[in-house]
Scaffold this motif. Structure first.
Motif, PDB file in Angstrom:
ATOM      1  N   LEU A  39       0.821  -1.209   0.000  1.00  0.00           N
ATOM      2  CA  LEU A  39       0.000   0.000   0.000  1.00  0.00           C
ATOM      3  C   LEU A  39       0.856   1.260   0.000  1.00  0.00           C
ATOM      4  CD1 LEU A  39      -2.985  -0.610   2.466  1.00  0.00           C
ATOM      5  CD2 LEU A  39      -3.080  -0.266   0.000  1.00  0.00           C
ATOM      6  N   ALA A  40       2.100   1.154   0.459  1.00  0.00           N
ATOM      7  CA  ALA A  40       2.990   2.322   0.442  1.00  0.00           C
ATOM      8  C   ALA A  40       3.175   2.858  -0.967  1.00  0.00           C
ATOM      9  CB  ALA A  40       4.343   1.964   1.050  1.00  0.00           C
ATOM     10  N   LEU A  41       2.996   1.991  -1.973  1.00  0.00           N
ATOM     11  CA  LEU A  41       3.160   2.415  -3.363  1.00  0.00           C
ATOM     12  C   LEU A  41       2.074   3.387  -3.805  1.00  0.00           C
ATOM     13  CD1 LEU A  41       4.229  -0.966  -5.033  1.00  0.00           C
ATOM     14  CD2 LEU A  41       5.684   0.899  -4.224  1.00  0.00           C
ATOM     15  N   VAL A  42       0.994   3.495  -3.025  1.00  0.00           N
ATOM     16  CA  VAL A  42      -0.023   4.506  -3.310  1.00  0.00           C
ATOM     17  C   VAL A  42       0.597   5.899  -3.296  1.00  0.00           C
ATOM     18  CG1 VAL A  42      -2.065   5.636  -2.318  1.00  0.00           C
ATOM     19  CG2 VAL A  42      -2.004   3.156  -2.553  1.00  0.00           C
ATOM     20  N   GLY A  43       1.668   6.072  -2.535  1.00  0.00           N
ATOM     21  CA  GLY A  43       2.331   7.377  -2.430  1.00  0.00           C
ATOM     22  C   GLY A  43       3.276   7.707  -3.559  1.00  0.00           C
ATOM     23  N   GLN A  44       3.296   6.918  -4.626  1.00  0.00           N
ATOM     24  CA  GLN A  44       4.236   7.170  -5.721  1.00  0.00           C
ATOM     25  C   GLN A  44       4.131   8.564  -6.342  1.00  0.00           C
ATOM     26  OE1 GLN A  44       5.410   3.700  -8.425  1.00  0.00           O
ATOM     27  NE2 GLN A  44       3.461   2.983  -7.584  1.00  0.00           N
ATOM     28  N   PRO A  45       2.950   9.164  -6.473  1.00  0.00           N
ATOM     29  CA  PRO A  45       2.900  10.526  -7.039  1.00  0.00           C
ATOM     30  C   PRO A  45       3.787  11.525  -6.309  1.00  0.00           C
ATOM     31  CG  PRO A  45       0.706   9.595  -7.007  1.00  0.00           C
ATOM     32  CD  PRO A  45       1.594   8.623  -6.275  1.00  0.00           C
ATOM     33  N   TYR A  46       4.028  11.321  -5.013  1.00  0.00           N
ATOM     34  CA  TYR A  46       4.906  12.235  -4.280  1.00  0.00           C
ATOM     35  C   TYR A  46       6.354  12.127  -4.777  1.00  0.00           C
ATOM     36  CZ  TYR A  46       1.032  12.727  -0.992  1.00  0.00           C
ATOM     37  OH  TYR A  46      -0.196  12.986  -0.424  1.00  0.00           O
ATOM     38  N   VAL A  47       6.697  10.988  -5.373  1.00  0.00           N
ATOM     39  CA  VAL A  47       8.051  10.800  -5.911  1.00  0.00           C
ATOM     40  C   VAL A  47       8.172  11.402  -7.305  1.00  0.00           C
ATOM     41  CG1 VAL A  47       9.770   9.073  -6.593  1.00  0.00           C
ATOM     42  CG2 VAL A  47       8.366   8.703  -4.555  1.00  0.00           C
ATOM     43  N   TYR A  48       7.114  11.288  -8.099  1.00  0.00           N
ATOM     44  CA  TYR A  48       7.183  11.703  -9.505  1.00  0.00           C
ATOM     45  C   TYR A  48       6.641  13.098  -9.757  1.00  0.00           C
ATOM     46  CZ  TYR A  48       7.576   6.626  -9.846  1.00  0.00           C
ATOM     47  OH  TYR A  48       7.958   5.320  -9.678  1.00  0.00           O
ATOM     48  N   LYS A  49       6.260  13.831  -8.712  1.00  0.00           N
ATOM     49  CA  LYS A  49       5.564  15.100  -8.917  1.00  0.00           C
ATOM     50  C   LYS A  49       6.405  16.147  -9.636  1.00  0.00           C
ATOM     51  CE  LYS A  49       6.611  16.755  -4.221  1.00  0.00           C
ATOM     52  NZ  LYS A  49       6.009  17.182  -2.939  1.00  0.00           N
ATOM     53  N   PHE A  50       7.721  16.003  -9.623  1.00  0.00           N
ATOM     54  CA  PHE A  50       8.551  16.978 -10.346  1.00  0.00           C
ATOM     55  C   PHE A  50       8.318  16.912 -11.854  1.00  0.00           C
ATOM     56  CE2 PHE A  50      11.055  13.101 -10.241  1.00  0.00           C
ATOM     57  CZ  PHE A  50      11.621  13.037 -11.501  1.00  0.00           C
ATOM     58  N   LEU A  51       7.713  15.808 -12.345  1.00  0.00           N
ATOM     59  CA  LEU A  51       7.477  15.665 -13.777  1.00  0.00           C
ATOM     60  C   LEU A  51       6.415  16.634 -14.282  1.00  0.00           C
ATOM     61  CD1 LEU A  51       7.549  11.763 -14.112  1.00  0.00           C
ATOM     62  CD2 LEU A  51       9.359  13.383 -14.702  1.00  0.00           C
ATOM     63  N   TRP A  52       5.391  16.931 -13.450  1.00  0.00           N
ATOM     64  CA  TRP A  52       4.370  17.891 -13.870  1.00  0.00           C
ATOM     65  C   TRP A  52       4.484  19.221 -13.131  1.00  0.00           C
ATOM     66  CZ3 TRP A  52       3.316  13.375 -11.206  1.00  0.00           C
ATOM     67  CH2 TRP A  52       2.721  13.473  -9.954  1.00  0.00           C
ATOM     68  N   ALA A  53       5.484  19.358 -12.267  1.00  0.00           N
ATOM     69  CA  ALA A  53       5.690  20.645 -11.588  1.00  0.00           C
ATOM     70  C   ALA A  53       5.948  21.804 -12.555  1.00  0.00           C
ATOM     71  CB  ALA A  53       6.840  20.526 -10.588  1.00  0.00           C
TER      72      ALA A  53
END
Length: 410
Positions: A39-53
């Motif tokens: 379930l920790a993988l639900v937080g993946q957007p916090y890792v990739y957010k620089f892509l749409w920043a």
């Protein structure tokens, strides 16, 4: 500072609902431990957010201004998604709940991009310590509500009603956004989307020790990431405490200690400087994980659990305040949203991806040995920090930007 506090609350609320509270929901519905670890993988957007920043840095919404417009939009979508997740149950539709939780994490990460940029732009360099403390306080208050209070309410009302109530609490973010004022930018936004996508990374990577700073950001709270990834499950299943006890102790009392730690860290940073604060606070947040190892060895002792939770969270709050100040100090004002998103995304790598490994580690070693290894995992970050001492002290000593360079984006 009050706006920074309330926006910190708005940022923290969705994270608690997609992390420990979601983990508790799956736990009480008897989902297996390995699945809960994933379930920790639900937080993946916090890792990739620089892509749409870069879109947040470049695109200006039609209402409320650049930063406030983005904040309001993400907050309204978050409210809708929290209402949606309250309509399902993990025991019946586990994949549906996980997908909605992933969507909440995506919008929460987008909100974080703009809130982090807003805070970095509106605070002068000499205000960063106090601002970081206020941001951490708001963030942790939200975790108290979305984790501690949520678990207590879930004991009596059920998780579906709790998530519906949290949708209403998210209105605090909307109020803060409408109350806030658009910050003054140090420089104009990037002239094109291409420049917004490329220039922030190019500028950051051109700095001395840039790669080592990214490594520090990944490693600094890695030990905490391992320990926190399964703490709720440890207290519920490993020690057999009830939802209400875990809600009061681990969430409300523990996170209150984090708030005290954040304020204490902000005060001490003004005296100690950024590097010494990072070093000593990092050492404390690592060594206090041994208290959970002792608790696992002793068993379900309520007094020891309260002591372990309070001391560990106090040290963690101090470390988090110093860590946020470090991230703000590394941002170029021209690319605030994108660079802060890049740095905070690297900081989320540990929190997101250690979950599955942590689940296997507990199955293999048991809880006592697992918490011992969380201390070992914290040491590489302190070593990298020591190697970067000169660069951090140099960065910390920079003066505030020349006021003649300020320009109102309006």
């Amino acid at each position: 500072m009050m706006v920074v506090l309330l926006l910190g609350f708005a940022s923290g609320l969705p994270l608690g609902l997609t992390a420990s509270t979601l983990q508790a929901w799956y736990s009480v519905e008897n989902v297996d431990i390995v699945t809960i670890g994933f379930l920790a993988l639900v937080g993946q957007p916090y890792v990739y957010k620089f892509l749409w920043a870069p879109l947040v840095d470049r695109v200006r919404p039609p209402i409320l201004g650049h930063r406030r417009g983005w904040m309001l939009g993400t907050q309204c979508v978050l409210i809708a998604l929290l209402i949606a997740i309250s309509c399902f149950s993990p025991s019946v539709r586990p994949m549906t709940v996980a997908v909605i939780a992933l969507s909440i994490a995506f919008m929460s990460a987008t909100q974080d991009i703009v809130v982090d940029a807003y805070r970095t732009e509106i605070l002068a360099p000499e205000e960063r310590g106090a601002g970081a403390a206020m941001a951490v306080t708001g963030y942790r208050l939200a975790i108290i509500v979305s984790s501690g209070l949520a678990l207590i309410l879930a004991q009596h009302l059920g998780f579906k009603m709790v998530y519906l109530m949290m949708a209403g609490v998210m209105g605090v973010g909307v109020i803060a956004t409408l109350w806030s004022q658009e910050p003054i930018h140090y420089k104009a936004p990037p002239p094109s989307l291409w420049a917004a996508c490329i220039d922030p990374f190019k500028e950051f990577l051109s700095r001395k020790n840039a790669i080592f700073f990214l490594l520090l950001i990944v490693l600094y709270k890695l030990g905490d990431a391992f320990a926190n990834s399964l703490t709720t499950t440890f207290l519920l299943r490993g020690l057999g405490f009830s939802l209400e006890v875990v809600g009061y102790t681990n969430k409300i009392i523990g996170l209150s200690a984090t708030i005290v730690g954040a304020f204490l860290g902000g005060v001490l940073m003004a005296r100690m400087g950024l590097y010494r604060s990072l070093l000593w606070f990092g050492f404390l947040q690592a060594i206090t994980n041994l208290l959970f190892m002792l608790l696992a060895w002793v068993g379900p002792n309520l007094q020891m659990m309260i002591a372990a939770v309070c001391i560990e969270n106090l040290a963690g709050g101090m470390g988090t305040a110093a860590f946020i100040a470090l991230l703000m100090s590394l941002c170029n004002p021209q690319y605030t949203a994108t660079q802060f998103a890049l740095l905070s995304a690297f900081s989320a790598i540990g929190r997101v991806f250690v979950g599955p490994f942590a689940g296997y580690l507990v199955n293999w070693l048991g809880w006592t040995e697992f918490f011992f290894w969380t201390v070992i995992f914290a040491l590489p970050g302190l070593i990298v920090l020591w190697c970067l001492r000169e660069s951090i002290e140099s960065n910390d000593s920079k003066n505030a930007p020349n006021m003649d360079e300020l320009s109102d984006p309006a």
